[in-house]
Design an enzyme around this catalytic site. Structure first.
Site, PDB file in Angstrom:
ATOM      1  N   ARG A  95     -33.157 -50.502   7.727  1.00 53.91           N
ATOM      2  CA  ARG A  95     -34.365 -49.969   7.075  1.00 53.91           C
ATOM      3  C   ARG A  95     -34.020 -48.803   6.163  1.00 53.91           C
ATOM      4  O   ARG A  95     -33.144 -47.992   6.481  1.00 53.91           O
ATOM      5  CB  ARG A  95     -35.385 -49.494   8.116  1.00 53.91           C
ATOM      6  CG  ARG A  95     -35.951 -50.607   8.973  1.00 53.91           C
ATOM      7  CD  ARG A  95     -37.115 -50.107   9.813  1.00 53.91           C
ATOM      8  NE  ARG A  95     -37.499 -51.090  10.812  1.00 53.91           N
ATOM      9  CZ  ARG A  95     -37.417 -50.896  12.130  1.00 53.91           C
ATOM     10  NH1 ARG A  95     -36.974 -49.743  12.601  1.00 53.91           N
ATOM     11  NH2 ARG A  95     -37.783 -51.839  12.957  1.00 53.91           N
ATOM     12  N   GLU A 122     -26.427 -41.628  21.974  1.00 53.26           N
ATOM     13  CA  GLU A 122     -25.716 -41.512  23.256  1.00 53.26           C
ATOM     14  C   GLU A 122     -24.219 -41.734  23.120  1.00 53.26           C
ATOM     15  O   GLU A 122     -23.439 -41.233  23.935  1.00 53.26           O
ATOM     16  CB  GLU A 122     -26.269 -42.558  24.254  1.00 53.26           C
ATOM     17  CG  GLU A 122     -27.693 -42.278  24.694  1.00 53.26           C
ATOM     18  CD  GLU A 122     -28.330 -43.462  25.403  1.00 53.26           C
ATOM     19  OE1 GLU A 122     -27.595 -44.279  25.999  1.00 53.26           O
ATOM     20  OE2 GLU A 122     -29.567 -43.585  25.359  1.00 53.26           O
ATOM     21  N   HIS A 131     -41.269 -45.988  19.074  1.00 57.96           N
ATOM     22  CA  HIS A 131     -40.315 -45.557  20.119  1.00 57.96           C
ATOM     23  C   HIS A 131     -40.967 -44.549  21.064  1.00 57.96           C
ATOM     24  O   HIS A 131     -40.291 -43.729  21.693  1.00 57.96           O
ATOM     25  CB  HIS A 131     -39.069 -44.854  19.521  1.00 57.96           C
ATOM     26  CG  HIS A 131     -38.191 -45.733  18.690  1.00 57.96           C
ATOM     27  ND1 HIS A 131     -37.600 -45.288  17.529  1.00 57.96           N
ATOM     28  CD2 HIS A 131     -37.789 -47.009  18.846  1.00 57.96           C
ATOM     29  CE1 HIS A 131     -36.871 -46.254  17.003  1.00 57.96           C
ATOM     30  NE2 HIS A 131     -36.967 -47.326  17.798  1.00 57.96           N
ATOM     31  N   GLU A 165     -36.282 -47.049  28.531  1.00 58.61           N
ATOM     32  CA  GLU A 165     -37.659 -47.471  28.275  1.00 58.61           C
ATOM     33  C   GLU A 165     -38.176 -48.391  29.374  1.00 58.61           C
ATOM     34  O   GLU A 165     -39.350 -48.351  29.723  1.00 58.61           O
ATOM     35  CB  GLU A 165     -37.738 -48.162  26.909  1.00 58.61           C
ATOM     36  CG  GLU A 165     -37.491 -47.188  25.773  1.00 58.61           C
ATOM     37  CD  GLU A 165     -37.303 -47.870  24.433  1.00 58.61           C
ATOM     38  OE1 GLU A 165     -38.292 -48.090  23.744  1.00 58.61           O
ATOM     39  OE2 GLU A 165     -36.140 -48.196  24.105  1.00 58.61           O
ATOM     40  N   ASN A 207     -30.411 -48.820  16.301  1.00 62.27           N
ATOM     41  CA  ASN A 207     -30.511 -49.662  15.113  1.00 62.27           C
ATOM     42  C   ASN A 207     -31.773 -49.267  14.348  1.00 62.27           C
ATOM     43  O   ASN A 207     -31.799 -49.178  13.135  1.00 62.27           O
ATOM     44  CB  ASN A 207     -30.527 -51.136  15.528  1.00 62.27           C
ATOM     45  CG  ASN A 207     -30.292 -52.028  14.340  1.00 62.27           C
ATOM     46  OD1 ASN A 207     -29.537 -51.682  13.423  1.00 62.27           O
ATOM     47  ND2 ASN A 207     -30.975 -53.154  14.308  1.00 62.27           N
ATOM     48  N   ARG A 266     -44.223 -54.607  26.978  1.00 62.91           N
ATOM     49  CA  ARG A 266     -44.017 -53.679  25.871  1.00 62.91           C
ATOM     50  C   ARG A 266     -44.831 -54.182  24.680  1.00 62.91           C
ATOM     51  O   ARG A 266     -44.691 -55.336  24.274  1.00 62.91           O
ATOM     52  CB  ARG A 266     -42.535 -53.635  25.514  1.00 62.91           C
ATOM     53  CG  ARG A 266     -42.263 -52.656  24.431  1.00 62.91           C
ATOM     54  CD  ARG A 266     -40.798 -52.528  24.141  1.00 62.91           C
ATOM     55  NE  ARG A 266     -40.648 -51.549  23.075  1.00 62.91           N
ATOM     56  CZ  ARG A 266     -39.488 -51.133  22.639  1.00 62.91           C
ATOM     57  NH1 ARG A 266     -38.383 -51.586  23.162  1.00 62.91           N
ATOM     58  NH2 ARG A 266     -39.431 -50.241  21.679  1.00 62.91           N
ATOM     59  N   ASN A 310     -40.642 -58.032  27.193  1.00 60.75           N
ATOM     60  CA  ASN A 310     -40.683 -57.620  25.792  1.00 60.75           C
ATOM     61  C   ASN A 310     -40.632 -58.903  24.965  1.00 60.75           C
ATOM     62  O   ASN A 310     -39.580 -59.522  24.821  1.00 60.75           O
ATOM     63  CB  ASN A 310     -39.470 -56.720  25.493  1.00 60.75           C
ATOM     64  CG  ASN A 310     -39.501 -56.166  24.088  1.00 60.75           C
ATOM     65  OD1 ASN A 310     -40.417 -56.458  23.310  1.00 60.75           O
ATOM     66  ND2 ASN A 310     -38.499 -55.374  23.750  1.00 60.75           N
TER      67      ASN A 310
HETATM   68  P1  AMP Z   1     -29.688 -49.430  19.922  1.00 60.49           P
HETATM   69  O1  AMP Z   1     -30.637 -49.967  18.889  1.00 60.49           O
HETATM   70  O2  AMP Z   1     -30.249 -48.242  20.661  1.00 60.49           O
HETATM   71  O3  AMP Z   1     -29.158 -50.491  20.848  1.00 60.49           O
HETATM   72  O4  AMP Z   1     -28.411 -48.872  19.139  1.00 60.49           O
HETATM   73  C1  AMP Z   1     -27.595 -49.672  18.324  1.00 60.49           C
HETATM   74  C2  AMP Z   1     -26.576 -48.769  17.617  1.00 60.49           C
HETATM   75  O5  AMP Z   1     -25.865 -48.041  18.617  1.00 60.49           O
HETATM   76  C3  AMP Z   1     -25.547 -49.523  16.797  1.00 60.49           C
HETATM   77  O6  AMP Z   1     -25.494 -48.978  15.491  1.00 60.49           O
HETATM   78  C4  AMP Z   1     -24.232 -49.301  17.527  1.00 60.49           C
HETATM   79  O7  AMP Z   1     -23.189 -49.055  16.630  1.00 60.49           O
HETATM   80  C5  AMP Z   1     -24.462 -48.075  18.390  1.00 60.49           C
HETATM   81  N1  AMP Z   1     -23.780 -48.234  19.685  1.00 60.49           N
HETATM   82  C6  AMP Z   1     -24.209 -48.931  20.748  1.00 60.49           C
HETATM   83  N2  AMP Z   1     -23.300 -48.894  21.768  1.00 60.49           N
HETATM   84  C7  AMP Z   1     -22.270 -48.153  21.323  1.00 60.49           C
HETATM   85  C8  AMP Z   1     -21.017 -47.734  21.893  1.00 60.49           C
HETATM   86  N3  AMP Z   1     -20.648 -48.078  23.119  1.00 60.49           N
HETATM   87  N4  AMP Z   1     -20.207 -46.980  21.112  1.00 60.49           N
HETATM   88  C9  AMP Z   1     -20.575 -46.604  19.869  1.00 60.49           C
HETATM   89  N5  AMP Z   1     -21.738 -46.970  19.290  1.00 60.49           N
HETATM   90  C10 AMP Z   1     -22.577 -47.733  19.989  1.00 60.49           C
END
Ligand code: AMP
Length: 404
Positions: free
Chosen positions: A242, A335, A181, A389, A212, A92, A7
């Protein structure tokens, strides 16, 4: 076969080596600060332990790829003897425009198309292309596959992907909703059908990929029929940084008032808005949640806006599909955030959807597994399905190169 997943960003390369015999990740690595002057950084982890950590100038992506190879083949801590052990590379790629509804083996025509769609993905496509070119230079005999973030959404009907501007802009400039996504939405929707032991045909699924960057999609009969991101990833619910969907006149109004350009304003919409812009604190949901619990009003507002936005998309996609059989949460927030799932699913009984609070709380942050969190009397299944992914990219890559 061992498949390398790459990536490439404008100044970084993230990679993962997966043994497809058992789908185990052998190594995960990152090369960063490429081409930024000064020293760059390359690291690789095996079983979560750092086994390669180097700081040196990394002038371009070719140098970055060489460092990746050095880490993977390192005599002491590497995971392969030499590069011939790596059977294929899966890249990717953000934007496949309207040309790619599936992953493809990379050749010159594919690279030309990725270049053609740079105006639609100006931040990512040039970087993705640089990553592909660099890998081809250092691994000239290894087959490579491009997996597009937009591909899964290509099945949307025109009524879902067209914007209400004159048709000419679609014909001349390809202005339409593309969605992103896609690899995650495809993986999670497929896993949902498998988890429920149902044929994808006849299933209506709403997937909430909340990270995010966040996007929701409506998947009917295994095909995407609508998604929340648009011509760029800016549309949809509010995200880490965003703005999500808003009246485009906001852009003109702020530009005129503050004497800034459209480019500057879009940078604000992409990088300084969303949870960060509203809370004034952070783009990370954990920080926003903590502040909200402590009574920070704007953190509470940011959280409320996200929950409300997700609810609206779920409602509209249920209406668009004539009902819903499963609502699925995935990605970092989906999740791991018990309270957010609870609040999104509150008062959804009218839709036939209700969660079991205990089951919801049993999905532990950081350790999510595929879980049915719906109440016994819920007509709609509510699930947590962790996305993957990398595996989806690796499977596509293996499948395509096996046919060569
Ligand atoms: P991603 O872009 O899928 O990596 O997600 C990032 C977001 O997921 C952030 O806003 C984090 O606050 C949330 N996040 C990631 N890991 C955890 C965790 N173990 N507990 C709570 N929130 C999480």
């Amino acid at each position: 076969m061992k498949v390398l997943i790459v990536n490439a960003g404008s100044s970084s390369l993230k990679y993962q080596l997966i043994d497809m015999d058992n789908e185990q990740t052998l190594a995960k690595g990152l090369v960063e600060r490429i081409g930024m002057g000064g020293v760059g950084h390359a690291e690789m982890k095996v079983d979560g332990k750092t086994v390669f950590d180097v700081e040196e100038p990394i002038g371009d992506h070719v140098k970055g790829c060489q460092l990746m190879i050095r880490a993977l083949t390192d005599k002491e801590n590497g995971v392969v003897k030499d590069m011939s052990e790596i059977g294929a590379v899966g890249h990717r790629v953000l934007h496949g425009g309207n040309k790619f509804s599936e992953s493809v083996v990379i050749n010159q025509a594919v690279m030309d198309a990725i270049e053609e769609f740079i105006p639609l993905g100006p931040l990512h496509n040039p970087a993705n292309l640089m990553g592909i070119k660099a890998c081809r230079e250092v691994m000239p005999d290894t087959p490579m596959v491009a997996v597009f973030d937009t591909a899964f959404h290509q099945t949307m009907p025109p009524k879902a992907y067209m914007y209400g501007v004159p048709y000419d802009y679609y014909e001349r400039l390809h202005v339409r909703r593309y969605g992103f996504h896609g690899t995650s939405h495809r993986y999670v929707s497929k896993r949902t059908a498998e988890f429920l032991k149902r044929d994808p045909k006849g299933l209506r699924i709403i997937i909430a990929h909340l990270g995010n960057g966040s996007s929701l999609s409506a998947v009917k009969d295994g095909k995407c029929v609508d998604t929340s991101m648009g011509i760029t990833p800016l549309e949809g619910v509010i995200m880490g940084t965003r703005s999500g969907v808003m009246d485009p006149a906001v852009v003109q109004y702020i530009c005129d008032n503050d004497h800034i350009s459209v480019d500057e304003m879009l940078n604000i919409c992409n990088k300084k808005s969303g949870l960060l812009g509203i809370s004034g604190l952070s783009n990370d949901m954990r920080d926003v949640d903590k502040a909200a619990r402590e009574g920070h009003e704007r953190a509470k507002l940011a959280r409320d806006m996200l929950v409300y936005g997700i609810k609206k998309y779920i409602g509209s996609y249920a209406a668009a599909m004539g009902g819903v059989d499963a609502i699925v949460f995935t990605a970092g927030i989906g999740e791991n955030n018990i309270e957010l799932r609870r609040d999104v699913m509150a008062d959804m009984e009218f839709l036939g959807a209700k969660i079991d609070e205990e089951k919801n709380a049993s999905v532990k942050p950081g350790r999510a597994t595929e879980t049915d969190i719906s109440a016994a009397d819920s007509k709609v299944k509510v699930l947590v399905i962790p996305t993957n992914e990398e595996i989806a990219i690796a499977r596509d890559t293996l499948e395509l190169v096996s046919k060569l």
